[in-house]
Enzyme design. Sequence first.
Site, PDB file in Angstrom:
ATOM      1  N   TYR A 111       0.826  -1.213   0.000  1.00  0.00           N
ATOM      2  CA  TYR A 111       0.000   0.000   0.000  1.00  0.00           C
ATOM      3  C   TYR A 111       0.862   1.267   0.000  1.00  0.00           C
ATOM      4  O   TYR A 111       1.873   1.323   0.696  1.00  0.00           O
ATOM      5  CB  TYR A 111      -0.913   0.020   1.234  1.00  0.00           C
ATOM      6  CG  TYR A 111      -1.764   1.254   1.285  1.00  0.00           C
ATOM      7  CD1 TYR A 111      -2.923   1.317   0.526  1.00  0.00           C
ATOM      8  CD2 TYR A 111      -1.389   2.373   2.012  1.00  0.00           C
ATOM      9  CE1 TYR A 111      -3.705   2.463   0.522  1.00  0.00           C
ATOM     10  CE2 TYR A 111      -2.166   3.522   2.017  1.00  0.00           C
ATOM     11  CZ  TYR A 111      -3.321   3.563   1.266  1.00  0.00           C
ATOM     12  OH  TYR A 111      -4.078   4.705   1.251  1.00  0.00           O
ATOM     13  N   TRP A 113       1.273   5.658  -1.778  1.00  0.00           N
ATOM     14  CA  TRP A 113       0.969   6.648  -2.818  1.00  0.00           C
ATOM     15  C   TRP A 113       1.945   6.619  -3.980  1.00  0.00           C
ATOM     16  O   TRP A 113       1.654   7.176  -5.030  1.00  0.00           O
ATOM     17  CB  TRP A 113       0.933   8.041  -2.204  1.00  0.00           C
ATOM     18  CG  TRP A 113      -0.447   8.452  -1.824  1.00  0.00           C
ATOM     19  CD1 TRP A 113      -1.295   7.774  -0.996  1.00  0.00           C
ATOM     20  CD2 TRP A 113      -1.161   9.615  -2.270  1.00  0.00           C
ATOM     21  NE1 TRP A 113      -2.481   8.454  -0.896  1.00  0.00           N
ATOM     22  CE2 TRP A 113      -2.426   9.591  -1.658  1.00  0.00           C
ATOM     23  CE3 TRP A 113      -0.839  10.679  -3.108  1.00  0.00           C
ATOM     24  CZ2 TRP A 113      -3.382  10.589  -1.864  1.00  0.00           C
ATOM     25  CZ3 TRP A 113      -1.786  11.673  -3.302  1.00  0.00           C
ATOM     26  CH2 TRP A 113      -3.041  11.618  -2.698  1.00  0.00           C
TER      27      TRP A 113
HETATM   28  N1  LIG Z   1      -0.554  18.625   1.817  1.00  0.00           N
HETATM   29  C1  LIG Z   1      -1.052  17.387   1.875  1.00  0.00           C
HETATM   30  N2  LIG Z   1      -2.299  17.145   1.404  1.00  0.00           N
HETATM   31  C2  LIG Z   1      -2.820  15.899   1.495  1.00  0.00           C
HETATM   32  C3  LIG Z   1      -2.081  14.820   2.025  1.00  0.00           C
HETATM   33  C4  LIG Z   1      -0.770  15.103   2.520  1.00  0.00           C
HETATM   34  O1  LIG Z   1      -0.073  14.218   3.026  1.00  0.00           O
HETATM   35  N3  LIG Z   1      -0.304  16.385   2.422  1.00  0.00           N
HETATM   36  N4  LIG Z   1      -2.628  13.559   2.068  1.00  0.00           N
HETATM   37  C5  LIG Z   1      -3.744  13.268   1.184  1.00  0.00           C
HETATM   38  C6  LIG Z   1      -4.434  12.060   1.606  1.00  0.00           C
HETATM   39  S1  LIG Z   1      -3.681  10.557   1.348  1.00  0.00           S
HETATM   40  C7  LIG Z   1      -5.670  12.078   2.148  1.00  0.00           C
HETATM   41  S2  LIG Z   1      -6.457  10.601   2.551  1.00  0.00           S
HETATM   42  C8  LIG Z   1      -6.377  13.329   2.424  1.00  0.00           C
HETATM   43  C9  LIG Z   1      -6.945  13.291   3.833  1.00  0.00           C
HETATM   44  O2  LIG Z   1      -7.863  14.269   4.059  1.00  0.00           O
HETATM   45  P1  LIG Z   1      -8.416  14.387   5.560  1.00  0.00           P
HETATM   46  O3  LIG Z   1      -8.676  13.049   6.088  1.00  0.00           O
HETATM   47  O4  LIG Z   1      -9.540  15.320   5.577  1.00  0.00           O
HETATM   48  O5  LIG Z   1      -7.149  15.067   6.231  1.00  0.00           O
HETATM   49  P2  LIG Z   1      -6.662  15.405   7.665  1.00  0.00           P
HETATM   50  O6  LIG Z   1      -5.748  16.554   7.485  1.00  0.00           O
HETATM   51  O7  LIG Z   1      -6.155  14.193   8.346  1.00  0.00           O
HETATM   52  O8  LIG Z   1      -7.955  15.839   8.474  1.00  0.00           O
HETATM   53  C10 LIG Z   1      -8.684  17.015   8.200  1.00  0.00           C
HETATM   54  C11 LIG Z   1      -9.063  17.667   9.501  1.00  0.00           C
HETATM   55  O9  LIG Z   1     -10.000  16.866  10.219  1.00  0.00           O
HETATM   56  C12 LIG Z   1      -9.944  17.289  11.557  1.00  0.00           C
HETATM   57  N5  LIG Z   1     -10.356  16.232  12.467  1.00  0.00           N
HETATM   58  C13 LIG Z   1      -9.623  15.204  12.933  1.00  0.00           C
HETATM   59  N6  LIG Z   1     -10.349  14.466  13.799  1.00  0.00           N
HETATM   60  C14 LIG Z   1     -11.567  15.043  13.862  1.00  0.00           C
HETATM   61  C15 LIG Z   1     -12.762  14.755  14.582  1.00  0.00           C
HETATM   62  O10 LIG Z   1     -12.876  13.792  15.331  1.00  0.00           O
HETATM   63  N7  LIG Z   1     -13.821  15.580  14.362  1.00  0.00           N
HETATM   64  C16 LIG Z   1     -13.770  16.639  13.536  1.00  0.00           C
HETATM   65  N8  LIG Z   1     -14.862  17.357  13.354  1.00  0.00           N
HETATM   66  N9  LIG Z   1     -12.645  16.951  12.871  1.00  0.00           N
HETATM   67  C17 LIG Z   1     -11.560  16.159  13.030  1.00  0.00           C
HETATM   68  C18 LIG Z   1      -8.512  17.689  11.825  1.00  0.00           C
HETATM   69  O11 LIG Z   1      -8.475  18.919  12.515  1.00  0.00           O
HETATM   70  C19 LIG Z   1      -7.885  17.742  10.459  1.00  0.00           C
HETATM   71  O12 LIG Z   1      -7.123  18.904  10.216  1.00  0.00           O
HETATM   72  O13 LIG Z   1      -5.501  14.447   2.325  1.00  0.00           O
HETATM   73  C20 LIG Z   1      -4.736  14.424   1.120  1.00  0.00           C
HETATM   74  N10 LIG Z   1      -4.078  15.689   1.015  1.00  0.00           N
HETATM   75  N1  LIG Z   2      -1.159   9.065  12.171  1.00  0.00           N
HETATM   76  C1  LIG Z   2      -1.580   9.065  10.914  1.00  0.00           C
HETATM   77  N2  LIG Z   2      -1.171   8.098  10.064  1.00  0.00           N
HETATM   78  C2  LIG Z   2      -1.597   8.107   8.793  1.00  0.00           C
HETATM   79  C3  LIG Z   2      -2.478   9.096   8.326  1.00  0.00           C
HETATM   80  C4  LIG Z   2      -2.926  10.091   9.239  1.00  0.00           C
HETATM   81  O1  LIG Z   2      -3.734  10.968   8.887  1.00  0.00           O
HETATM   82  N3  LIG Z   2      -2.443  10.049  10.514  1.00  0.00           N
HETATM   83  N4  LIG Z   2      -2.908   9.077   7.014  1.00  0.00           N
HETATM   84  C5  LIG Z   2      -2.977   7.787   6.389  1.00  0.00           C
HETATM   85  C6  LIG Z   2      -3.250   7.928   4.962  1.00  0.00           C
HETATM   86  S1  LIG Z   2      -4.737   8.689   4.564  1.00  0.00           S
HETATM   87  C7  LIG Z   2      -2.433   7.485   4.001  1.00  0.00           C
HETATM   88  S2  LIG Z   2      -2.951   7.549   2.371  1.00  0.00           S
HETATM   89  C8  LIG Z   2      -1.141   6.855   4.321  1.00  0.00           C
HETATM   90  C9  LIG Z   2      -0.029   7.242   3.345  1.00  0.00           C
HETATM   91  O2  LIG Z   2       1.049   6.380   3.485  1.00  0.00           O
HETATM   92  P1  LIG Z   2       2.062   6.121   2.277  1.00  0.00           P
HETATM   93  O3  LIG Z   2       1.381   6.250   0.966  1.00  0.00           O
HETATM   94  O4  LIG Z   2       2.760   4.851   2.561  1.00  0.00           O
HETATM   95  O5  LIG Z   2       3.052   7.360   2.451  1.00  0.00           O
HETATM   96  P2  LIG Z   2       4.070   8.033   1.439  1.00  0.00           P
HETATM   97  O6  LIG Z   2       5.015   8.819   2.278  1.00  0.00           O
HETATM   98  O7  LIG Z   2       3.365   8.751   0.369  1.00  0.00           O
HETATM   99  O8  LIG Z   2       4.868   6.767   0.893  1.00  0.00           O
HETATM  100  C10 LIG Z   2       5.119   6.525  -0.439  1.00  0.00           C
HETATM  101  C11 LIG Z   2       6.542   5.982  -0.583  1.00  0.00           C
HETATM  102  O9  LIG Z   2       6.729   5.619  -1.944  1.00  0.00           O
HETATM  103  C12 LIG Z   2       8.021   6.062  -2.363  1.00  0.00           C
HETATM  104  N5  LIG Z   2       7.982   6.206  -3.818  1.00  0.00           N
HETATM  105  C13 LIG Z   2       7.557   7.275  -4.535  1.00  0.00           C
HETATM  106  N6  LIG Z   2       7.664   7.013  -5.851  1.00  0.00           N
HETATM  107  C14 LIG Z   2       8.143   5.763  -5.965  1.00  0.00           C
HETATM  108  C15 LIG Z   2       8.461   4.938  -7.085  1.00  0.00           C
HETATM  109  O10 LIG Z   2       8.300   5.302  -8.241  1.00  0.00           O
HETATM  110  N7  LIG Z   2       8.908   3.686  -6.803  1.00  0.00           N
HETATM  111  C16 LIG Z   2       9.101   3.240  -5.535  1.00  0.00           C
HETATM  112  N8  LIG Z   2       9.564   1.994  -5.370  1.00  0.00           N
HETATM  113  N9  LIG Z   2       8.846   4.021  -4.473  1.00  0.00           N
HETATM  114  C17 LIG Z   2       8.354   5.251  -4.692  1.00  0.00           C
HETATM  115  C18 LIG Z   2       8.235   7.348  -1.616  1.00  0.00           C
HETATM  116  O11 LIG Z   2       9.618   7.679  -1.578  1.00  0.00           O
HETATM  117  C19 LIG Z   2       7.604   7.020  -0.261  1.00  0.00           C
HETATM  118  O12 LIG Z   2       8.563   6.480   0.616  1.00  0.00           O
HETATM  119  O13 LIG Z   2      -0.749   7.213   5.649  1.00  0.00           O
HETATM  120  C20 LIG Z   2      -1.740   6.919   6.613  1.00  0.00           C
HETATM  121  N10 LIG Z   2      -1.190   7.113   7.937  1.00  0.00           N
HETATM  122 MO   LIG Z   3      -4.843   8.881   2.219  1.00  0.00          MO
END
Ligand SMILES: Nc1nc2c(c(=O)[nH]1)N[C@H]1C(S)=C(S)[C@@H](COP(=O)(O)OP(=O)(O)OC[C@H]3O[C@@H](n4cnc5c(=O)[nH]c(N)nc54)[C@H](O)[C@@H]3O)O[C@H]1N2
Ligand SMILES: Nc1nc2c(c(=O)[nH]1)N[C@H]1C(S)=C(S)[C@@H](COP(=O)(O)OP(=O)(O)OC[C@H]3O[C@@H](n4cnc5c(=O)[nH]c(N)nc54)[C@H](O)[C@@H]3O)O[C@H]1N2
Ligand SMILES: [Mo]
Length: 769
Positions: A111, A113
């Site tokens: 799993y 990104w």
């Molecule tokens: N810059 C940047 N953008 C991203 C990502 C990133 O790593 N960097 N990740 C991407 C990914 S993979 C995803 S899945 C999306 C995620 O999108 P979200 O899941 O919406 O992202 P978060 O920033 O975890 O949460 C949004 C807000 O929800 C609020 N929150 C947390 N817990 C609660 C709660 O119990 N109740 C309420 N009402 N609010 C709460 C927090 O204050 C938080 O800032 O974002 C994407 N966008």
């Molecule tokens: N506490 C907490 N934990 C969270 C979250 C949270 O809100 N709070 N958010 C969750 C969510 S929504 C998500 S989506 C996950 C995200 O978790 P991940 O998707 O596992 O996080 P990334 O850091 O995007 O990891 C991608 C990795 O792929 C590598 N990569 C990029 N391009 C390539 C390529 O071409 N080839 C190879 N082999 N590697 C490559 C990058 O260097 C990086 O190390 O985290 C989750 N974990």
């Molecule tokens: Mo995510």
Amino acid sequence: MPTDRYTLAHWGSYRAEPGPAGEVAALRPMTDDPAPSALGQSMLGAQRDSARIGQPMVRAGYLEGGPASRAGRGAEPFVPVDWDRATRLVAAELDRIRGAHGNRAIFGGSYGWASAGRFHHAQSQLHRFLNVAGGYSRSVNTHSHAAAEVVLPHIIGSTDGMGDNHTPWSLIHDACELFVAFGGLPEKNTQVSAGGVGRHLVPEWLDRCRDAGVAFVNISPLKSDIAARVAAEWLPVRPGSDTALMLALAFVLETEGRADHAFLDRYTTGFDRFRAYLTGAADGIVRDPEWAAPLCGVAAEDIRALARRMAGARTMISVAWALQRADHGEQPIWAAVALAAMLGQIGLPGGGFGFGYGCSNRVGNTDPAMGWPALPQFRNPVDSFIPVARLADMLLHPGAPFNYDGRALRYPDIRLVWWAGGNPFHHQQDLNKLIAAWRRPETVIVQDSWWTATARHADIVLPCTTTLERNDLGIAKAEPHLVAMHRLCAPFGAARSDYDILSQIAGHLGLAEAFTEGRDEMGWVRHLYDGSRTVAAARGVELPDFETFWDRGLARFAAERAPEPLLAAFRADPGANPLNTPSGRIEIFSETVAGFGYDDCPGHPAWFPPGEWLGAASKAVGALHLISNQPVTRLHGQMDNGAVSLASKIDGREPAAFNPADAAARGIAAGALVRLFNDRGACLAGAVISDDVAPGVVQLATGAWFNPEEPGRIGALDLHGNPNVLTRDLGTSQLAQGPVAHSALVLAEPVATPQKPVTAFDPPPIQPI
Ligand SMILES: Nc1nc2c(c(=O)[nH]1)N[C@H]1C(S)=C(S)[C@@H](COP(=O)(O)OP(=O)(O)OC[C@H]3O[C@@H](n4cnc5c(=O)[nH]c(N)nc54)[C@H](O)[C@@H]3O)O[C@H]1N2
Ligand SMILES: Nc1nc2c(c(=O)[nH]1)N[C@H]1C(S)=C(S)[C@@H](COP(=O)(O)OP(=O)(O)OC[C@H]3O[C@@H](n4cnc5c(=O)[nH]c(N)nc54)[C@H](O)[C@@H]3O)O[C@H]1N2
Ligand SMILES: [Mo]
């Protein structure tokens, strides 16, 4: 030679300015991007930094002792080897494991990104390879929205309104009067979209909606979850309690005669069961605002006022994905649909519900939904899977039973873990549990470009090229252009693309032809482009031939879907357009879910106190609720080693934000170092003090590279500030088994300086061969 050369990343499209000696001098955002993300400016520095891996590496103990040495994983130095040796080692181990234990013993879920680009998509490459080699145990659902992915199909028959087909921003602008945002609309998250971004449109839409008079309510522990310029009303809800608040809103609608019963009768089923739960007829507990107020921290009169406002306006109920990354994360999703159904505006412009506004640039765009081709992965002959977040449980408890969405399953007995394009030592909750679990498999193979914590916990590390070092086809979903992703600079050291790495391994196994189908990188890029041309042509869009496209660098087209509210067709004619649920309607009560008999996920939306939250009577004195949200300065762990993220650190540590009262009570000064801890782990962070943080909450974004002061030791202090040493690793419920990152309490205390420096971006010890 083409004049302009472009690349595509999850955070934007860029034009490359060539520098001397085949390097890139600058990456310029596209001129038609109204709000480019700063993240692009992290790419060039990270490209050649100390954390890059330039040669295949094998853990020292593994090279001598093989799988028997696995206790040393994460702690030992690495030995550089050449590609021939590394790939032969991998091929022999794959062959041994599948011979001795079957392909089911290989965990290839992988799993993550990865990077943008249709061909060099790491997971597609690895899955294709493993399928050619006989299959693998896989993972299902996402860390992003696992609970919603599983529960929503039971409610509305699909994941529409969560992943795709949201009511577009244009209709919110035109018709919405009240936008109720649970979890806010954080623009930081709209910097990215999986697969790439062309134009960052959300900031502009928020401005336009504000100017059109849309009123925003930000229900979130962080005021900053909606941009200040939108002037939203802030209701600082207690984390994890939104379902209680939603139930009380529903109670007010029903008992004050404001619920739309004509809608409920025609379009939903099971409201009577939900009603009995709200009013207390079912169990004697009346879910009125007085019941909810002490749970959610919003005053009863404010709950009543909000319910009346919602009933009196065209209201969009928006729920950020974050809310369901929590204990019983299925419930806020289900409760929000029930609430929207009671308002009777589902299917109307600007009304109803939507999950994920503000979570990604793509949500709310008018997605052209072209169905672009992807790298074919073949079929996986092994029928074995886990819900994605159950990784550590799987490794710790082979053969143990678990429930998932009505199925009784068992964890596979995994002997080989192979990761490409993801970072479980970033994304998994409870990293100390993961360290223990990660010692179980016989062999761990990791492909990455950088020394992430996952690469450091591997036996065999296969260094891969970055986007800038290879040719690819870029198609960002919901964006009107295709990008010719030219190779812009030479690979770092001996790094190779995932495709070249896997092709060589396939060669050792006699599978090269099956894996490559005789194509090289450019052969595949051309093949995927030609397929895209055919897809586009079927939709009346003419794309240039490959040579022209590759030379121009971009192919723009116009194909937007007509703006349509979510579930409009169902609303227009529920008989002709039934939902894909057993009743064909919105299931406020689901006989299917009730029939599973799960005590943690009944047949209708319900309130369950989270396992850890501020409302718990048993919580430690001084406990704070940890919000480990998505980072402003990077994509998860990606680009933590880039300039934008590095500039945000305090003494090299991740910033943690406190409310002024909580900081004062603990003697924490702005800019001081703090230790965050609980019985699962501890990390350092740098204190930020802000009125934007609700009292009782500490915000520490996810993604700082895990940096245990004593690598390999369970419970070692993380010097850098990775919140997943503190989070809990449990399923949301037996229904979805999603991650619960947002349900964790921590303690905080100031610590003296200096502390040991952060070394996450230095390579691990390397031992000459
Ligand atoms: N810059 C940047 N953008 C991203 C990502 C990133 O790593 N960097 N990740 C991407 C990914 S993979 C995803 S899945 C999306 C995620 O999108 P979200 O899941 O919406 O992202 P978060 O920033 O975890 O949460 C949004 C807000 O929800 C609020 N929150 C947390 N817990 C609660 C709660 O119990 N109740 C309420 N009402 N609010 C709460 C927090 O204050 C938080 O800032 O974002 C994407 N966008
Ligand atoms: N506490 C907490 N934990 C969270 C979250 C949270 O809100 N709070 N958010 C969750 C969510 S929504 C998500 S989506 C996950 C995200 O978790 P991940 O998707 O596992 O996080 P990334 O850091 O995007 O990891 C991608 C990795 O792929 C590598 N990569 C990029 N391009 C390539 C390529 O071409 N080839 C190879 N082999 N590697 C490559 C990058 O260097 C990086 O190390 O985290 C989750 N974990
Ligand atoms: Mo995510």
